[in-house]
Motif scaffolding. Sequence first.
Motif, PDB file in Angstrom:
ATOM      1  N   ILE A  68       0.865  -1.172   0.000  1.00  0.00           N
ATOM      2  CA  ILE A  68       0.000   0.000   0.000  1.00  0.00           C
ATOM      3  C   ILE A  68       0.906   1.228   0.000  1.00  0.00           C
ATOM      4  O   ILE A  68       1.682   1.428   0.933  1.00  0.00           O
ATOM      5  CB  ILE A  68      -0.934   0.009   1.226  1.00  0.00           C
ATOM      6  N   PHE A  69       0.806   2.024  -1.046  1.00  0.00           N
ATOM      7  CA  PHE A  69       1.668   3.190  -1.197  1.00  0.00           C
ATOM      8  C   PHE A  69       0.994   4.437  -0.637  1.00  0.00           C
ATOM      9  O   PHE A  69      -0.229   4.483  -0.449  1.00  0.00           O
ATOM     10  CB  PHE A  69       2.029   3.387  -2.672  1.00  0.00           C
ATOM     11  N   ASN A  70       1.792   5.463  -0.395  1.00  0.00           N
ATOM     12  CA  ASN A  70       1.282   6.674   0.239  1.00  0.00           C
ATOM     13  C   ASN A  70       0.298   7.453  -0.634  1.00  0.00           C
ATOM     14  O   ASN A  70      -0.380   8.343  -0.148  1.00  0.00           O
ATOM     15  CB  ASN A  70       2.421   7.584   0.712  1.00  0.00           C
ATOM     16  N   ASP A  71       0.166   7.118  -1.906  1.00  0.00           N
ATOM     17  CA  ASP A  71      -0.814   7.804  -2.756  1.00  0.00           C
ATOM     18  C   ASP A  71      -2.112   7.002  -2.889  1.00  0.00           C
ATOM     19  O   ASP A  71      -2.945   7.286  -3.745  1.00  0.00           O
ATOM     20  CB  ASP A  71      -0.229   8.108  -4.135  1.00  0.00           C
ATOM     21  N   CYS A  72      -2.300   6.037  -2.004  1.00  0.00           N
ATOM     22  CA  CYS A  72      -3.511   5.222  -1.995  1.00  0.00           C
ATOM     23  C   CYS A  72      -4.722   6.130  -1.769  1.00  0.00           C
ATOM     24  O   CYS A  72      -4.744   6.948  -0.854  1.00  0.00           O
ATOM     25  CB  CYS A  72      -3.407   4.181  -0.879  1.00  0.00           C
ATOM     26  N   HIS A  73      -5.745   5.976  -2.591  1.00  0.00           N
ATOM     27  CA  HIS A  73      -6.926   6.849  -2.510  1.00  0.00           C
ATOM     28  C   HIS A  73      -7.892   6.429  -1.405  1.00  0.00           C
ATOM     29  O   HIS A  73      -8.658   7.245  -0.910  1.00  0.00           O
ATOM     30  CB  HIS A  73      -7.655   6.883  -3.850  1.00  0.00           C
ATOM     31  N   SER A  74      -7.868   5.162  -1.024  1.00  0.00           N
ATOM     32  CA  SER A  74      -8.798   4.702   0.007  1.00  0.00           C
ATOM     33  C   SER A  74      -8.113   3.683   0.902  1.00  0.00           C
ATOM     34  O   SER A  74      -8.040   2.500   0.575  1.00  0.00           O
ATOM     35  CB  SER A  74     -10.047   4.079  -0.631  1.00  0.00           C
ATOM     36  N   ILE A  75      -7.632   4.153   2.029  1.00  0.00           N
ATOM     37  CA  ILE A  75      -6.970   3.256   2.966  1.00  0.00           C
ATOM     38  C   ILE A  75      -7.971   2.234   3.518  1.00  0.00           C
ATOM     39  O   ILE A  75      -7.609   1.097   3.814  1.00  0.00           O
ATOM     40  CB  ILE A  75      -6.268   4.044   4.105  1.00  0.00           C
TER      41      ILE A  75
END
Length: 85
Positions: A68-75
């Motif tokens: 999971i990268f820091n630009d994930c739109h929905s954690i």
Amino acid sequence: KDVGLPSSVLQVLTPGTAEVATTLLESPMIDKVSVTGSIETGIKVAEVAARTLKRVTLELGGKSPLLIFNDCHSIETAAQIASDG
């Protein structure tokens, strides 16, 4: 080469025979190994690597690695996917 590493720094081997793995683990030319596999494989790798005090990194027993990268739109969605497997 694409990331600037010398060709001798990183070697990737796909699954092979136990004999090949043991040879690599016992070799004094190999300083560290990283293995992704079953728990049973990890135990065998640790046992052989311990004979030469070789550094080992093990990723064991997982079926579905997830980054999971820091630009994930929905954690929340990422967390749901991770928990569902």
